[in-house]
Design an enzyme around this catalytic site. Structure first.
Site, PDB file in Angstrom:
ATOM      1  CB  SER A   1      -0.849  -0.013   1.283  1.00 48.73           C
ATOM      2  OG  SER A   1      -1.458   1.242   1.483  1.00 48.73           O
TER       3      SER A   1
ATOM      4  CE1 TYR B   1      -4.181  -2.028   5.478  1.00 47.22           C
ATOM      5  CE2 TYR B   1      -3.042  -0.019   4.827  1.00 47.22           C
ATOM      6  CZ  TYR B   1      -3.763  -1.144   4.490  1.00 47.22           C
ATOM      7  OH  TYR B   1      -4.059  -1.409   3.167  1.00 47.22           O
TER       8      TYR B   1
HETATM    9  N1  LIG Z   1      -8.683  -0.519  -1.154  1.00 47.39           N
HETATM   10  C1  LIG Z   1      -7.677   0.277  -0.894  1.00 47.39           C
HETATM   11  O1  LIG Z   1      -7.819   1.511  -0.816  1.00 47.39           O
HETATM   12  C2  LIG Z   1      -6.305  -0.299  -0.700  1.00 47.39           C
HETATM   13  C3  LIG Z   1      -5.216   0.566  -0.741  1.00 47.39           C
HETATM   14  C4  LIG Z   1      -3.946   0.044  -0.567  1.00 47.39           C
HETATM   15  C5  LIG Z   1      -3.762  -1.307  -0.392  1.00 47.39           C
HETATM   16  N2  LIG Z   1      -4.856  -2.138  -0.344  1.00 47.39           N
HETATM   17  C6  LIG Z   1      -4.610  -3.556  -0.130  1.00 47.39           C
HETATM   18  O2  LIG Z   1      -5.221  -4.296  -1.163  1.00 47.39           O
HETATM   19  C7  LIG Z   1      -5.453  -5.633  -0.721  1.00 47.39           C
HETATM   20  C8  LIG Z   1      -6.838  -6.075  -1.128  1.00 47.39           C
HETATM   21  O3  LIG Z   1      -7.783  -5.337  -0.394  1.00 47.39           O
HETATM   22  P1  LIG Z   1      -9.117  -4.744  -1.034  1.00 47.39           P
HETATM   23  O4  LIG Z   1      -9.016  -3.269  -0.965  1.00 47.39           O
HETATM   24  O5  LIG Z   1      -9.412  -5.388  -2.316  1.00 47.39           O
HETATM   25  O6  LIG Z   1     -10.163  -5.167   0.112  1.00 47.39           O
HETATM   26  P2  LIG Z   1     -11.461  -6.120   0.098  1.00 47.39           P
HETATM   27  O7  LIG Z   1     -11.920  -6.118   1.513  1.00 47.39           O
HETATM   28  O8  LIG Z   1     -12.394  -5.691  -0.957  1.00 47.39           O
HETATM   29  O9  LIG Z   1     -10.859  -7.549  -0.287  1.00 47.39           O
HETATM   30  C9  LIG Z   1     -10.027  -8.269   0.589  1.00 47.39           C
HETATM   31  C10 LIG Z   1     -10.305  -9.759   0.424  1.00 47.39           C
HETATM   32  O10 LIG Z   1      -9.403 -10.457   1.303  1.00 47.39           O
HETATM   33  C11 LIG Z   1     -10.126 -11.482   1.976  1.00 47.39           C
HETATM   34  N3  LIG Z   1      -9.467 -11.786   3.253  1.00 47.39           N
HETATM   35  C12 LIG Z   1      -9.502 -11.091   4.411  1.00 47.39           C
HETATM   36  N4  LIG Z   1      -8.802 -11.726   5.364  1.00 47.39           N
HETATM   37  C13 LIG Z   1      -8.314 -12.849   4.791  1.00 47.39           C
HETATM   38  C14 LIG Z   1      -7.519 -13.929   5.264  1.00 47.39           C
HETATM   39  N5  LIG Z   1      -7.089 -13.974   6.540  1.00 47.39           N
HETATM   40  N6  LIG Z   1      -7.191 -14.916   4.400  1.00 47.39           N
HETATM   41  C15 LIG Z   1      -7.635 -14.893   3.109  1.00 47.39           C
HETATM   42  N7  LIG Z   1      -8.420 -13.920   2.624  1.00 47.39           N
HETATM   43  C16 LIG Z   1      -8.739 -12.897   3.446  1.00 47.39           C
HETATM   44  C17 LIG Z   1     -11.513 -10.920   2.160  1.00 47.39           C
HETATM   45  O11 LIG Z   1     -12.472 -11.961   2.385  1.00 47.39           O
HETATM   46  C18 LIG Z   1     -11.721 -10.176   0.839  1.00 47.39           C
HETATM   47  O12 LIG Z   1     -12.293 -11.026  -0.133  1.00 47.39           O
HETATM   48  C19 LIG Z   1      -5.202  -5.627   0.779  1.00 47.39           C
HETATM   49  O13 LIG Z   1      -3.926  -6.172   1.058  1.00 47.39           O
HETATM   50  C20 LIG Z   1      -5.218  -4.147   1.133  1.00 47.39           C
HETATM   51  O14 LIG Z   1      -4.470  -3.847   2.275  1.00 47.39           O
HETATM   52  C21 LIG Z   1      -6.114  -1.662  -0.510  1.00 47.39           C
END
Ligand SMILES: NC(=O)c1ccc[n+]([C@@H]2O[C@H](COP(=O)([O-])OP(=O)(O)OC[C@H]3O[C@@H](n4cnc5c(N)ncnc54)[C@H](O)[C@@H]3O)[C@@H](O)[C@H]2O)c1
Length: 274
Positions: A150, A163
């Site tokens: 991130s 985080y």
């Molecule tokens: N959305 C943002 O703004 C953003 C920004 C920077 C980084 N990220 C990173 O992107 C990645 C994906 O997140 P997202 O934004 O798509 O969120 P999201 O919540 O839409 O998707 C995350 C997915 O991970 C699954 N998950 C959660 N805990 C888990 C576990 N212990 N084992 C397996 N699966 C698990 C959830 O069920 C979900 O399907 C994450 O690592 C997040 O930190 C997101």
């Protein structure tokens, strides 16, 4: 990356495993890989969500499999690595360590259990993924890893300590592996976005959920589909970093060129906002 003298792109016709593939960025990665001719193991702690992604991929005429896996559990990730190969009937060529959760709040109001929860998924989940797939890639003689960190890995935004720490760890892990694994023909990319509209706020433990979810949905400069496409293209070009949005790039530049000034700017902005 070359195979029998032919240059191959890791995102094309991949045999891929995506963690957290049931939603957001993970689902976008899975779909984009399928569009690029890949076979995808969609793993998620939420099996029904993973199955939904598989159904979307099958609509595209591609092959995919849903596997339940909690990335925080080493044994389950070990099993995922074995199962993936059996399901796809081919060694895995790309792993995307994407699963993650959101956690916010003031440092002194966060419990140690909160720290352990977010570290177990966001950092240990990625360590587990690398730990069990790297030996397989070495054996195969090639492979690729995308770790989803991130912009929080370098922005140091207040009220996101735990985080931020997990994501800084994911970036350091990726940077180190990139150097260490190059001689084994294993490519690494680390994704560092700012806001991407997904379910991360809804699914996470964060204060002011409504407000933050509004910001995520309405103020983001990109979509999860665009982020996934760009990251796979960057991997194919053998680039270590994917920093997708303009604000992410600006913070990256400020942090590296004027780190002390950046820290003061951050502290002052936070005080004024409060
Ligand atoms: N959305 C943002 O703004 C953003 C920004 C920077 C980084 N990220 C990173 O992107 C990645 C994906 O997140 P997202 O934004 O798509 O969120 P999201 O919540 O839409 O998707 C995350 C997915 O991970 C699954 N998950 C959660 N805990 C888990 C576990 N212990 N084992 C397996 N699966 C698990 C959830 O069920 C979900 O399907 C994450 O690592 C997040 O930190 C997101």
């Amino acid at each position: 990356m070359r195979l029998f003298g032919k240059k191959i792109k890791p995102s094309q016709n991949a045999f891929a495993v995506v963690t957290g593939a049931g939603s957001g960025i993970g689902r976008s990665f899975a779909l984009e890989l399928a569009k690029r001719g890949g076979t995808v193991v969609c793993s998620d702690i939420d099996l029904d969500a993973a199955k939904e992604t598989v159904a979307l991929i099958e609509e595209l005429g591609a092959k995919a499999f849903a596997v339940k896996c909690d990335v925080g559990n080493a044994k389950q990730v070990e099993k995922l690595a074995e199962q993936a190969e059996q399901l796809m009937q081919h060694p895995t060529t790309l792993v995307i360590n994407n699963a993650g959760v959101g956690l916010g709040g003031k440092f002194d109001e966060m419990t140690l259990d909160d720290w352990k929860w977010v570290a177990n998924v966001n950092l240990w989940g990625v360590v587990h993924g690398c730990h069990y797939f790297v030996p397989k890639f070495k054996q195969l003689g090639r492979g690729a890893i995308i770790n989803v960190a991130s912009a929080a890995s370098y922005t140091a935004a207040p009220e996101m300590t735990a985080y931020n720490v997990t994501k800084a760890g994911v970036r350091a892990l990726s940077e180190t592996l990139s150097a260490e694994l190059r001689k084994h023909n294993i490519k690494v990319n680390v994704l560092c976005p700012t806001l991407v509209p997904t379910n991360i706020i809804k699914n996470g433990k964060v204060p002011h959920k409504g407000l933050l979810d509004y910001a995520l949905t309405n103020l983001a400069f990109t979509t999860s589909d665009k982020v996934a496409k760009l990251t796979l293209d960057r991997l194919d070009k053998d680039q270590l970093y994917t920093i997708p949005q303009i604000d992410a790039k600006l913070f990256w530049l400020m942090k590296r060129t004027a780190p002390n000034l950046y820290a003061k700017f951050l502290g002052t902005s936070y005080r004024l906002m409060k």
